[in-house]
Write a protein that holds these residues in place. Structure first.
Motif, PDB file in Angstrom:
ATOM      1  N   LYS A  54       1.040   4.112  -2.993  1.00 24.38           N
ATOM      2  CA  LYS A  54       0.653   5.488  -2.813  1.00 24.38           C
ATOM      3  C   LYS A  54       1.822   6.543  -3.135  1.00 24.38           C
ATOM      4  O   LYS A  54       1.743   7.230  -3.913  1.00 24.38           O
ATOM      5  CB  LYS A  54       0.692   5.845  -1.266  1.00 24.38           C
ATOM      6  N   GLU A  55       3.025   6.037  -2.818  1.00 19.05           N
ATOM      7  CA  GLU A  55       4.313   6.619  -3.166  1.00 19.05           C
ATOM      8  C   GLU A  55       4.365   6.772  -4.844  1.00 19.05           C
ATOM      9  O   GLU A  55       4.782   7.850  -5.292  1.00 19.05           O
ATOM     10  CB  GLU A  55       5.380   5.870  -2.694  1.00 19.05           C
ATOM     11  N   GLU A 110     -10.907  11.656  -8.238  1.00 17.13           N
ATOM     12  CA  GLU A 110     -10.441  10.438  -8.949  1.00 17.13           C
ATOM     13  C   GLU A 110     -10.970   9.860  -9.901  1.00 17.13           C
ATOM     14  O   GLU A 110     -10.269   9.408 -11.107  1.00 17.13           O
ATOM     15  CB  GLU A 110     -10.342   9.352  -7.600  1.00 17.13           C
ATOM     16  N   SER A 154      -3.402   4.651  -9.324  1.00 12.57           N
ATOM     17  CA  SER A 154      -4.467   5.086  -9.350  1.00 12.57           C
ATOM     18  C   SER A 154      -5.230   3.788 -10.329  1.00 12.57           C
ATOM     19  O   SER A 154      -4.761   3.217 -11.465  1.00 12.57           O
ATOM     20  CB  SER A 154      -4.764   6.067 -10.166  1.00 12.57           C
ATOM     21  N   LYS A 207       0.708  -1.320  -0.151  1.00 14.32           N
ATOM     22  CA  LYS A 207      -0.099  -0.035   0.052  1.00 14.32           C
ATOM     23  C   LYS A 207       0.797   1.222  -0.006  1.00 14.32           C
ATOM     24  O   LYS A 207       0.323   2.122  -0.584  1.00 14.32           O
ATOM     25  CB  LYS A 207      -0.895  -0.101   1.187  1.00 14.32           C
ATOM     26  N   ASP A 239      -2.356  16.367  -1.618  1.00 18.57           N
ATOM     27  CA  ASP A 239      -2.428  15.331  -2.269  1.00 18.57           C
ATOM     28  C   ASP A 239      -2.010  15.531  -4.009  1.00 18.57           C
ATOM     29  O   ASP A 239      -1.323  14.971  -4.768  1.00 18.57           O
ATOM     30  CB  ASP A 239      -3.535  14.382  -2.020  1.00 18.57           C
ATOM     31  N   ASN A 299       1.992   7.010  -6.719  1.00 20.08           N
ATOM     32  CA  ASN A 299       0.480   7.477  -7.201  1.00 20.08           C
ATOM     33  C   ASN A 299      -0.142   6.692  -7.875  1.00 20.08           C
ATOM     34  O   ASN A 299      -0.802   7.037  -9.157  1.00 20.08           O
ATOM     35  CB  ASN A 299       0.918   8.741  -8.097  1.00 20.08           C
ATOM     36  N   ARG A 345       1.267  14.577  -6.530  1.00 21.89           N
ATOM     37  CA  ARG A 345       1.018  13.835  -7.679  1.00 21.89           C
ATOM     38  C   ARG A 345       1.266  14.818  -8.895  1.00 21.89           C
ATOM     39  O   ARG A 345       1.311  14.216  -9.998  1.00 21.89           O
ATOM     40  CB  ARG A 345      -0.219  13.361  -7.661  1.00 21.89           C
TER      41      ARG A 345
END
Lengths: 329, 329
Positions: free
Chosen positions: A46-47, B114, A51, A42, B138, A49, B142
């Motif tokens: 997140k690191e 998102e 999606s 996880k 955030d 990004n 990104r």
């Protein structure tokens, strides 16, 4: 925008299999995987990004749980109220809504519909501008789930949710006749849109020939409403029926400015209402469209159509008269 | 929705190469291909409901010419007016806009953002609800191109287009003081949103201690505005400054109903205006926000940020006082 990060990228960085990454990020089997590994996956996701690729997902499930809502004009309070209701109703059953506004233009409607479809919406709720018949037949042929809301094309049978405009307009005029107003001015748009023409037809059918009609061009609303009102007043009209909320706002502005006493000099009734009416010096009688039901019915009918092909249903809802001071005798 | 039709499917049906189909459908080399074949390919593409895969396309060009616009509440006339302007401005430079409405909820904002990103928008224009700081940091991390519009978070430097709310509120109160109103009631939202608190700060800074403040909870607007007005009137307040258009509508409704004479008994000034003001019995003095400029600046700044990384610009626009009858002496 940066290159899309895939499960593979995350797997490579963590040093585990792509399948394991997929399990963790989809919330499956978590009990069977060490907490450290799950946490690490996880964190890396997140690191980087990450999606989750909605498109790839949708190709598997064939559903994105997204609806496209096309409004004719987002700046019209009717449109924006309906949008909020559709949004809430759709959310209730797990859909997210993306919205487009066509500014009453057919070309823009077409562009937005294709954009929605390219972005894999499950279905469409549409309030289309005048002359959009080709768009509707095209969507039908392509078997795309859609529902027409508020605005419809009676010659093209397809999923439709609207108010029974003919009946509602009759109720409005009957109220004026009951209140002894015999000479009635009707103000409507100059359009071929069925929902508006049904209002006019209902009103004229019950007016017994004592009506005057003022037609207003889109883009010239204030100017044309004022011209119609001047002519009505010069001809001793006793009551005005504004056949949309924006027409009513424009008309009330004018009547306010020229200090025409309502209801003493002139009775006024509006189709649909807006918050603006509350600021007028007297309360306005209006035809109340059941906005919440319209939105809920449209969402539910679309949902049905997404789940099962070949549904073709028309829902006409009743609008009611709200009697207030502007038509009192 | 049906299975996606590919160039390969069309090629197979026509009996030509996939490359040839691609050339024809992308409008290339048409002079060098026989008209019959080109026509046949187009006809089959239409017959199979071929829709060029926007995602595949975007992966090559890295641009979709689509913007995501997130509104805090589509049913607020300020939001819907801004949406129409952003739409027009974006269209002018070749972008199509898809819109989402968060209903003032942080979670919904996150979901819609998102969803927009998964659908490959080139960038975002955002009017975020209270407590959205995490969303902003955030997006910054990104490196997603975005612009905050109207609502901003001063502690997070990022692309922002807004009105200079502090200065505008000062202008409004100065006008009241100049008109010999010394006891002033300020009605604002109970919020931590900076643009609203800047208005309050500006007003209080110039009020010289003679102000009363009424804070209104979202979701209890009418009730809280009425409570504030009652208390102001009981305390002989001479002028009211409504710090948003919805607050003004709620307040004017109440003052109208209770026949408080404006400006004789009470002066009124509003931040922002709506069409509704035109229906009030007297014209309302207001702070005019430059909506067209706000929309245009936001679209242009986003376009810059999409083209070139690392832009970090804040644009504060001036709002102007429009003097009308509600503050006349």
């Amino acid at each position: 925008m940066k290159k899309t990060v895939s499960l593979k990228d995350i797997a490579a960085k963590v040093g585990v299999s792509t399948a394991l990454v997929s399990y963790v990020l989809n919330g499956k089997m978590e009990g069977r995987i060490s907490k450290e590994v799950a946490a690490r996956i996880k964190a890396v996701a997140k690191e980087l990004n990450y999606s989750p690729n909605q498109i790839a997902k949708s190709l598997k499930t064939n559903r994105t749980h997204t609806l496209g809502l096309l409004l004719a004009d987002i700046a019209n309070p009717f449109s924006s109220q309906i949008a909020r209701i559709v949004e809430n109703e759709a959310n209730k059953i797990g859909y997210t809504v993306i919205i487009g506004s066509s500014d009453e233009q057919v070309d823009k409607s077409r562009t937005l519909i294709e954009l929605f479809l390219n972005r894999q919406v499950d279905g469409l709720i549409l309030s289309l501008p005048d002359h959009s018949e080709e768009i509707v037949t095209d969507l039908k042929e392509r078997e795309i789930p859609f529902v027409l809301l508020d605005r419809y094309f009676p010659e093209i049978p397809c999923n439709t949710v609207a108010v029974d405009n003919y009946a509602a307009a009759k109720i409005a005029v009957k109220h004026l006749l009951d209140n002894k107003k015999s000479k009635i001015g009707l103000i409507n748009y100059d359009t071929s849109l069925a929902h508006l023409n049904e209002r006019l037809r209902g009103a004229v059918d019950i007016c017994q020939g004592n009506e005057m009609v003022g037609l207003v061009r889109l883009g010239h609303i204030q100017e044309d409403v004022e011209a119609a009102l001047k002519s009505f007043l010069a001809n001793n009209v006793e009551a005005i029926f504004f056949m949309s909320n924006l027409l009513a706002i424009s008309g009330l502005k004018y009547l306010n400015k020229h200090q025409i006493a309502i209801p003493e000099q002139l009775a006024v009734i509006a189709f649909d209402k807006t918050d603006a009416f509350d600021l007028f010096y007297t309360t306005i009688t209006y035809i109340n469209q059941p906005l919440s039901e319209l939105g809920a019915e449209a969402v539910n009918l679309l949902n049905e159509s997404i789940k099962r092909k070949g549904i073709n249903k028309t829902v006409y809802l009743k609008a009611e008269l709200v009697k207030q001071n502007s038509t009192a005798t």
